[in-house]
Design a protein around this motif. Structure first.
Motif, short mmCIF file in Angstrom:
data_model
loop_
_atom_site.label_atom_id
_atom_site.label_comp_id
_atom_site.label_asym_id
_atom_site.label_seq_id
_atom_site.Cartn_x
_atom_site.Cartn_y
_atom_site.Cartn_z
N VAL A 1 -21.89 44.05 -30.43
CA VAL A 1 -22.65 43.44 -31.52
C VAL A 1 -21.95 43.80 -32.82
CG1 VAL A 1 -24.86 43.44 -30.31
CG2 VAL A 1 -24.20 45.42 -31.69
N GLN B 1 -30.03 42.27 -32.32
CA GLN B 1 -28.72 42.04 -31.73
C GLN B 1 -28.46 42.99 -30.56
OE1 GLN B 1 -25.61 42.27 -34.65
NE2 GLN B 1 -26.37 40.52 -35.86
N MET C 1 -27.94 42.15 -26.48
CA MET C 1 -26.80 42.62 -25.70
C MET C 1 -27.26 43.39 -24.47
SD MET C 1 -23.76 45.24 -26.90
CE MET C 1 -24.92 46.58 -27.15
N ALA D 1 -17.77 38.93 -36.98
CA ALA D 1 -18.24 39.46 -35.70
C ALA D 1 -17.12 39.45 -34.67
CB ALA D 1 -19.43 38.65 -35.21
N HIS E 1 -15.48 42.66 -32.78
CA HIS E 1 -15.33 42.69 -31.31
C HIS E 1 -13.90 43.01 -30.92
CE1 HIS E 1 -16.13 41.55 -27.13
NE2 HIS E 1 -14.95 40.94 -27.17
#
Length: 502
Positions: free
Chosen positions: A66, A74, A78, A244, A248
């Motif tokens: 997240v 969030q 997940m 985001a 990641h």
């Protein structure tokens, strides 16, 4: 540290390489289809995961992250994705109703990852707000994580493994215990080519990178923190999505590395020439009972719309449940003794701690000639070490668990320990194949080893749920309600003063 561990550590220092600590592996070898690797990372100061990697060894792991670990929605979304995979690995009765998958194992890189299971159980066990479907998945995840965390602490369990701790218990390394808690450090000693100096350099380099749930401070502060700040301040969905994705890209290699380290530990254990302990059946059966009682049975009831008792992850709200878990731990610790019959190194450790006896049979007498027979052995051994076994203790011969006896006399004479052992079980060759009858004088001159009988007592664990009987006043009594305070009467100071004058 015991003398045996100290000697092994010194030998590792001399050889500059790991030294095995046991003659057999205390858990079963299983195929990769029965293994599940789980690794976490979290933002500094947070208790819930920032990202998670999971999957089977030999396959590409699934990586979930997240962008903002402080955004509870969030993180919940997940974690809900992890729920189904974990239930499938454990053999949820809705997915595998017929037979419990008893040999499946969960592996993590280290102890901090196991503790994350407890945090997930704490956070989502009582979640009440949000999408109903997501709540259902989060509750299921909390129950699975709670079971796995409790199982990890049960003696002799073979379901949840901390890879670093497993290597530490199976090998002696020429390094401090606290450094061996780093999985990369331990693997470097095993895998690095060259001499001891080369291995030491490789181990130092490996331990510079975090393998716990916390990230390296430089990475988090210098790389991730600015990205998270920009993500919070970004306007528009497109800008947030791009940031985001960048977050990641930073977290995914960290999760992949932790997953890969755990997989390397598994490959190291697969290549270990030591066999698995031949006496694992008792512990494997107990592990199946725990899986059924603590996970599959409650889950089956909930699936059918019935009420089920679930242990609270926070505290002992139900005294019978807490007492049952205590007796389950006690029972598991007692049954752990069966491993001594399949590992001579474990017997040496028991002798060092005073939980086993080595002595020579000097006399065999049958005190009840005829069909009954009461064989009594006289034993003489060294009295140099400690001894926890006392008169009246139930013992059995190492390697012959069915030949049991009771210590009738234990005394020290001229520096030697003299014992009198009455054989009570396995008196004939029918009970102990390939061995003489217990009353046969052929035993004289043999050196034998004795350990406590591993007893299997289920009565306490299950009996504590009864509302009557010994101890029920403690586990089932309802506390008395608090007394209502007496109302205060207003004091008339004027009247009080006048009364004092009179």
């Amino acid at each position: 540290m015991s003398a045996i561990d100290t000697a092994a550590r010194l030998r590792a220092l001399m050889d500059g390489a790991p030294v095995p600590l046991t003659a057999a592996l205390p858990f079963p070898r299983v195929d990769d289809d029965e293994r599940f690797i789980l690794a976490f990372v979290r933002m500094g100061g947070e208790s819930l995961p920032w990202g998670v990697a999971f999957g089977r060894p030999g396959e590409k792991p699934q990586i979930l992250t997240v962008p903002e670990a402080r955004d509870r929605d969030q993180v919940a979304a997940m974690c809900a994705q992890l729920s189904g995979s974990l239930d499938a690995h454990l053999g949820h009765p809705a997915l595998e109703p017929d037979e419990a998958p008893n040999d499946r194992q969960l592996w993590t890189p280290g102890g901090a990852h196991v503790e994350m299971l407890h945090l997930l159980a704490l956070r989502y066990g009582k979640a009440r707000h949000g999408d109903p479907e997501r709540l259902h998945l989060l509750h299921a995840l909390a129950r699975a994580c709670g079971y796995l965390f409790r199982e990890h602490g049960r003696p002799g369990q073979m379901r949840v493994f901390d890879a670093a701790r497993t290597l530490r218990e199976l090998y002696a390394l020429p390094a401090e215990d606290i450094r061996q808690a780093h999985l990369g450090f331990a693997l470097a000693w095993h895998e690095s080519p060259g001499d001891a100096a080369a291995r030491r350099v490789a181990a130092r380099q490996a331990e510079r990178r975090s393998v716990g749930v916390s990230l390296d401070p430089d990475l988090e502060n210098d790389v991730l923190a600015p990205l998270v700040t920009r993500y919070r301040e970004a306007d528009g969905a497109l800008a947030k999505d791009r940031l985001a994705a960048r977050i990641h890209e930073v977290l995914a290699p960290e999760l992949t590395r932790r997953f890969a380290l755990t997989e390397r530990a598994l490959r190291l254990l697969d290549a270990d020439p030591r066999p698995e302990n031949p006496c694992l059946d008792t512990l494997r059966t107990l592990a199946g009972e725990e899986l059924e009682d603590q996970y599959r049975s409650p889950e089956a009831k909930l699936t059918n719309g019935e009420d089920a008792f679930i242990l609270d992850a926070e505290t002992d709200h139900a005294p019978p449940g807490a007492a049952a878990r205590f007796f389950a731990q006690e029972r598991s610790q007692a049954l752990l003794g069966v491993l001594a019959h399949g590992d001579p190194d474990l017997v040496r450790r028991l002798r060092e701690s005073g939980d086993a006896i080595e002595a020579e049979v000097t006399q065999v007498v049958d005190e009840n000639p005829g069909r009954g027979k009461t064989p009594v052995w006289t034993l003489v051994g060294s009295a140099s070490g400690p001894l926890r076994l006392r008169e009246g203790a139930k013992v059995c011969l190492v390697g012959q668990p069915k030949r049991t006896g009771r210590l009738r006399r234990v005394e020290v004479i001229d520096g030697e320990r003299h014992l009198e052992l009455e054989i009570t079980g396995g008196k004939t060759r029918r009970g102990v194949p390939n061995e003489p009858d217990a009353h046969d004088p052929a035993h004289v001159g043999r050196t034998i080893q004795l350990v406590a009988v591993p007893y299997d007592d289920k009565s306490k664990q299950y009996g504590v749920w009864k509302r009557t009987g010994p101890g029920a006043w403690l586990t089932h009594s309802v506390p008395r309600p608090a007394a209502n305070p007496q109302p205060r009467r207003p004091i008339d100071l004027l009247s009080l003063v006048e009364g004092l004058k009179g």
